[in-house]
Design a protein around this motif. Structure first.
Motif, PDB file in Angstrom:
ATOM      1  N   ALA A 152       6.419 -12.906  46.953  1.00  0.00           N
ATOM      2  CA  ALA A 152       7.120 -12.912  45.545  1.00  0.00           C
ATOM      3  C   ALA A 152       8.380 -12.272  45.483  1.00  0.00           C
ATOM      4  CB  ALA A 152       6.229 -12.283  44.253  1.00  0.00           C
ATOM      5  N   ILE A 153       8.481 -11.239  46.541  1.00  0.00           N
ATOM      6  CA  ILE A 153      10.132 -10.570  46.283  1.00  0.00           C
ATOM      7  C   ILE A 153      10.158 -10.377  48.011  1.00  0.00           C
ATOM      8  CG2 ILE A 153       8.873  -8.452  46.395  1.00  0.00           C
ATOM      9  CD1 ILE A 153      11.391  -7.261  44.604  1.00  0.00           C
ATOM     10  N   SER A 154      11.569 -10.572  48.226  1.00  0.00           N
ATOM     11  CA  SER A 154      11.899 -10.703  49.756  1.00  0.00           C
ATOM     12  C   SER A 154      11.896  -9.276  50.398  1.00  0.00           C
ATOM     13  CB  SER A 154      13.152 -11.359  49.904  1.00  0.00           C
ATOM     14  OG  SER A 154      14.277 -10.604  49.328  1.00  0.00           O
ATOM     15  N   GLU A 155      11.895  -9.368  51.843  1.00  0.00           N
ATOM     16  CA  GLU A 155      12.372  -7.928  52.591  1.00  0.00           C
ATOM     17  C   GLU A 155      13.578  -7.346  52.116  1.00  0.00           C
ATOM     18  OE1 GLU A 155      13.078  -6.312  56.936  1.00  0.00           O
ATOM     19  OE2 GLU A 155      11.900  -8.141  56.419  1.00  0.00           O
ATOM     20  N   ASN A 156      14.869  -7.927  52.108  1.00  0.00           N
ATOM     21  CA  ASN A 156      15.942  -7.400  51.752  1.00  0.00           C
ATOM     22  C   ASN A 156      16.130  -6.810  50.176  1.00  0.00           C
ATOM     23  OD1 ASN A 156      17.005  -7.940  54.229  1.00  0.00           O
ATOM     24  ND2 ASN A 156      18.066 -10.029  53.471  1.00  0.00           N
ATOM     25  N   GLU A 157      15.333  -7.453  49.191  1.00  0.00           N
ATOM     26  CA  GLU A 157      15.287  -7.255  47.923  1.00  0.00           C
ATOM     27  C   GLU A 157      14.659  -6.000  47.584  1.00  0.00           C
ATOM     28  OE1 GLU A 157      15.642 -11.535  45.438  1.00  0.00           O
ATOM     29  OE2 GLU A 157      13.666 -10.807  46.247  1.00  0.00           O
ATOM     30  N   VAL A 158      13.591  -5.842  48.293  1.00  0.00           N
ATOM     31  CA  VAL A 158      12.787  -4.408  48.636  1.00  0.00           C
ATOM     32  C   VAL A 158      13.251  -3.153  48.990  1.00  0.00           C
ATOM     33  CG1 VAL A 158      10.608  -3.325  49.235  1.00  0.00           C
ATOM     34  CG2 VAL A 158      10.447  -5.554  48.566  1.00  0.00           C
ATOM     35  N   ILE A 159      13.862  -3.460  49.989  1.00  0.00           N
ATOM     36  CA  ILE A 159      14.901  -2.387  50.837  1.00  0.00           C
ATOM     37  C   ILE A 159      15.969  -2.114  49.815  1.00  0.00           C
ATOM     38  CG2 ILE A 159      16.239  -1.940  52.675  1.00  0.00           C
ATOM     39  CD1 ILE A 159      14.421  -3.549  54.373  1.00  0.00           C
TER      40      ILE A 159
ATOM     41  N   LEU B 109       7.020  -3.122  40.939  1.00  0.00           N
ATOM     42  CA  LEU B 109       7.012  -2.157  42.402  1.00  0.00           C
ATOM     43  C   LEU B 109       7.067  -0.936  41.795  1.00  0.00           C
ATOM     44  CD1 LEU B 109       9.169  -4.499  44.581  1.00  0.00           C
ATOM     45  CD2 LEU B 109       6.605  -3.949  44.738  1.00  0.00           C
ATOM     46  N   THR B 110       7.845  -0.555  40.553  1.00  0.00           N
ATOM     47  CA  THR B 110       7.919   1.055  40.373  1.00  0.00           C
ATOM     48  C   THR B 110       6.862   1.514  39.797  1.00  0.00           C
ATOM     49  OG1 THR B 110       8.995   0.734  38.394  1.00  0.00           O
ATOM     50  CG2 THR B 110      10.392   0.303  40.298  1.00  0.00           C
ATOM     51  N   LYS B 111       5.782   0.771  39.407  1.00  0.00           N
ATOM     52  CA  LYS B 111       4.609   1.224  38.730  1.00  0.00           C
ATOM     53  C   LYS B 111       4.884   2.145  37.551  1.00  0.00           C
ATOM     54  CE  LYS B 111       1.876   0.858  42.753  1.00  0.00           C
ATOM     55  NZ  LYS B 111       2.888   0.161  43.758  1.00  0.00           N
TER      56      LYS B 111
ATOM     57  N   GLN C 252       7.072   4.824  44.756  1.00  0.00           N
ATOM     58  CA  GLN C 252       6.006   3.798  44.704  1.00  0.00           C
ATOM     59  C   GLN C 252       6.732   2.574  45.511  1.00  0.00           C
ATOM     60  OE1 GLN C 252       3.262   4.201  43.481  1.00  0.00           O
ATOM     61  NE2 GLN C 252       3.404   5.288  41.755  1.00  0.00           N
ATOM     62  N   THR C 253       8.016   2.337  45.250  1.00  0.00           N
ATOM     63  CA  THR C 253       8.221   0.920  46.083  1.00  0.00           C
ATOM     64  C   THR C 253       8.130   1.096  47.402  1.00  0.00           C
ATOM     65  OG1 THR C 253       9.878   0.596  44.279  1.00  0.00           O
ATOM     66  CG2 THR C 253      10.113  -0.609  46.229  1.00  0.00           C
ATOM     67  N   LEU C 254       8.642   2.330  48.057  1.00  0.00           N
ATOM     68  CA  LEU C 254       8.562   2.706  49.308  1.00  0.00           C
ATOM     69  C   LEU C 254       7.118   2.621  49.722  1.00  0.00           C
ATOM     70  CD1 LEU C 254      10.165   3.943  51.866  1.00  0.00           C
ATOM     71  CD2 LEU C 254       9.442   6.224  50.851  1.00  0.00           C
ATOM     72  N   ASN C 255       6.209   3.250  49.185  1.00  0.00           N
ATOM     73  CA  ASN C 255       4.865   3.125  49.476  1.00  0.00           C
ATOM     74  C   ASN C 255       4.391   1.828  49.585  1.00  0.00           C
ATOM     75  OD1 ASN C 255       2.381   4.816  49.947  1.00  0.00           O
ATOM     76  ND2 ASN C 255       1.612   3.465  48.306  1.00  0.00           N
ATOM     77  N   ASP C 256       4.753   1.073  48.685  1.00  0.00           N
ATOM     78  CA  ASP C 256       4.330  -0.300  48.779  1.00  0.00           C
ATOM     79  C   ASP C 256       4.610  -1.022  49.694  1.00  0.00           C
ATOM     80  OD1 ASP C 256       2.783  -0.334  46.310  1.00  0.00           O
ATOM     81  OD2 ASP C 256       3.639  -1.650  45.505  1.00  0.00           O
ATOM     82  N   TRP C 257       6.161  -0.879  50.268  1.00  0.00           N
ATOM     83  CA  TRP C 257       6.722  -1.399  51.273  1.00  0.00           C
ATOM     84  C   TRP C 257       5.800  -1.000  52.754  1.00  0.00           C
ATOM     85  CZ3 TRP C 257       9.295  -5.249  53.179  1.00  0.00           C
ATOM     86  CH2 TRP C 257       9.664  -5.095  54.587  1.00  0.00           C
ATOM     87  N   TYR C 258       5.519   0.337  52.972  1.00  0.00           N
ATOM     88  CA  TYR C 258       4.740   0.726  54.066  1.00  0.00           C
ATOM     89  C   TYR C 258       3.431   0.285  53.895  1.00  0.00           C
ATOM     90  CZ  TYR C 258       8.961   2.691  55.892  1.00  0.00           C
ATOM     91  OH  TYR C 258      10.155   2.644  56.455  1.00  0.00           O
ATOM     92  N   ASP C 259       2.688   0.007  53.042  1.00  0.00           N
ATOM     93  CA  ASP C 259       1.376  -0.511  52.658  1.00  0.00           C
ATOM     94  C   ASP C 259       1.220  -1.982  52.816  1.00  0.00           C
ATOM     95  OD1 ASP C 259       0.143   2.161  52.830  1.00  0.00           O
ATOM     96  OD2 ASP C 259      -0.259   1.961  50.589  1.00  0.00           O
TER      97      ASP C 259
ATOM     98  N   LEU D  68      18.585   1.895  46.209  1.00  0.00           N
ATOM     99  CA  LEU D  68      19.246   2.026  44.722  1.00  0.00           C
ATOM    100  C   LEU D  68      18.513   3.184  43.883  1.00  0.00           C
ATOM    101  CD1 LEU D  68      20.309  -1.528  43.842  1.00  0.00           C
ATOM    102  CD2 LEU D  68      21.924   0.237  44.553  1.00  0.00           C
ATOM    103  N   LEU D  69      17.516   2.932  44.025  1.00  0.00           N
ATOM    104  CA  LEU D  69      16.401   4.153  43.051  1.00  0.00           C
ATOM    105  C   LEU D  69      16.397   5.561  43.762  1.00  0.00           C
ATOM    106  CD1 LEU D  69      13.075   1.988  42.663  1.00  0.00           C
ATOM    107  CD2 LEU D  69      14.902   2.581  40.753  1.00  0.00           C
ATOM    108  N   LEU D  70      16.541   5.785  45.047  1.00  0.00           N
ATOM    109  CA  LEU D  70      16.855   6.714  45.816  1.00  0.00           C
ATOM    110  C   LEU D  70      18.136   7.471  45.363  1.00  0.00           C
ATOM    111  CD1 LEU D  70      15.953   9.235  47.618  1.00  0.00           C
ATOM    112  CD2 LEU D  70      16.779   7.598  49.568  1.00  0.00           C
ATOM    113  N   LEU D  71      19.186   6.749  45.673  1.00  0.00           N
ATOM    114  CA  LEU D  71      20.662   7.254  45.413  1.00  0.00           C
ATOM    115  C   LEU D  71      20.595   7.698  44.128  1.00  0.00           C
ATOM    116  CD1 LEU D  71      22.531   4.889  48.106  1.00  0.00           C
ATOM    117  CD2 LEU D  71      21.739   7.300  48.256  1.00  0.00           C
TER     118      LEU D  71
END
Length: 331
Positions: free
Chosen positions: A110-117, A23-25, A86-93, A122-125
């Motif tokens: 393959a990955i849940s909503e809570n795991e993505v959020i 997800l982080t590409k 990248q993760t944020l963009n994939d979430w909204y795409d 975590l990456l932002l902070l």
């Protein structure tokens, strides 16, 4: 190998981490890391990455502390804040990807909503925390690295997320992506974290030349961003996104794309020539020529079929041109 395909067993912790990494590409991190290198180069440091020798100039010195600062800045720009974007963009795409690429991790389940959020936060902070650490470490009176990172993170958010969702408009969205990829907080594009300005702010002082040249390169970044739009035409059209291939048609959009990349770099070469740096200008023109060749050889023939081959062939020359420009500003 992380290919973007689904099919990872939910019970496998190892495969779950592969999905998180996917997800982080990671393929989008090197340009951001390179941007930090270019920022350090523009502050007066000749850093020719990996294959070349290094020479000490200006505020950066080859000692353990400055090397450590550079590594932290690269981690901030690449894995943390590019990964966030990248993760944020994939979430909204996820709705578009369900049409264009249903095998990707989020639409495939393959990955849940809570795991993505959780990963996004975590990456932002983590990235913002490292930015603040760098300001304290360097002794900035004003936390410029933190605010560059914060501004880039906000730009990444409004690019991907409603209600603004800049990517709905091909011109605004791709320029925002290009700007964040080159000068504001990636990638790619790209969306990504002031790699050049962060490196320059860390080891030098932002000046008008740096700002003008990086914003010019942001227009080239717009062209790079358009390259990725051709493969998403079906989903973009279905969901009403006005990407440039949707708005103008593939044939016109191809020429807008290469024009943005080439004319911008020629403008930078002209700027360097006018600034009394003809050898840097000539070197930059020399790096533009193979890009044009690859555009005719691959991209203009079929932007969908050859997008990866074109980017792999041409973008190294654009990246080297960034370094040439950065070096020119240090002399």
């Amino acid at each position: 190998m992380i290919t973007g395909k689904s099919g990872f067993p939910e019970t496998s912790l190892e495969n779950k981490w592969k999905i998180r990494l996917q997800l982080t590409k990671p393929v989008t991190w090197p340009p951001l890391v390179w941007g930090v290198v270019c920022g350090a180069a523009a502050s007066g440091t000749l850093l020719i990455y990996i294959y070349y020798f290094a020479h000490m100039l200006g505020n950066f010195h080859w000692n353990l502390e400055d090397v450590a600062k550079s590594i932290v800045c690269m981690i901030m720009s690449g894995p943390c804040l590019t990964g966030y974007t990248q993760t944020l963009n994939d979430w909204y795409d996820r709705e578009i990807d369900a049409i264009n690429e249903p095998y990707r991790p989020i639409p495939s389940g393959a990955i849940s909503e809570n795991e993505v959020i959780t990963q996004i936060w975590l990456l932002l902070l983590g990235g913002l925390g490292l930015a603040g650490l760098l300001d304290v470490w360097v002794g900035h009176d004003f936390p410029i690295v933190f605010y560059l990172a914060l501004g880039g993170s906000l730009l990444s958010y409004i690019y991907s997320a409603p209600p603004l969702k800049l990517k709905q408009n091909g011109w605004i969205g791709n320029f925002a992506l290009g700007a964040s990829y080159i000068s504001l907080p990636w990638c790619d594009i790209f969306f990504f974290l002031n790699p050049w300005w962060a490196g320059q702010a860390l080891f030098g002082t932002l000046n008008p030349d740096i700002i003008v040249l990086t914003l010019l390169y942001s227009i080239a970044g717009l062209g790079i961003a358009i390259v990725n739009d051709f493969k998403s035409v079906e989903g973009d059209r279905a969901l009403g996104l006005q990407s440039l291939p949707v708005a103008f048609g593939a044939e016109t959009a191809k020429w807008i794309c290469v024009g943005a990349i080439d004319i911008t770099q020629l403008s930078v070469a002209g700027y360097l020539l006018g600034a009394g740096k003809p050898y840097y200008a000539l070197a930059l023109v020399g790096l533009i020529i193979p890009q044009v060749i690859f555009q005719f050889q691959y991209f203009l023939k079929d932007p969908v079929k050859y997008d990866v081959k074109y980017q792999a062939s041409a973008q190294p020359f654009l990246v080297l041109g960034l370094l040439v420009t950065a070096l020119a500003t240090s002399h």
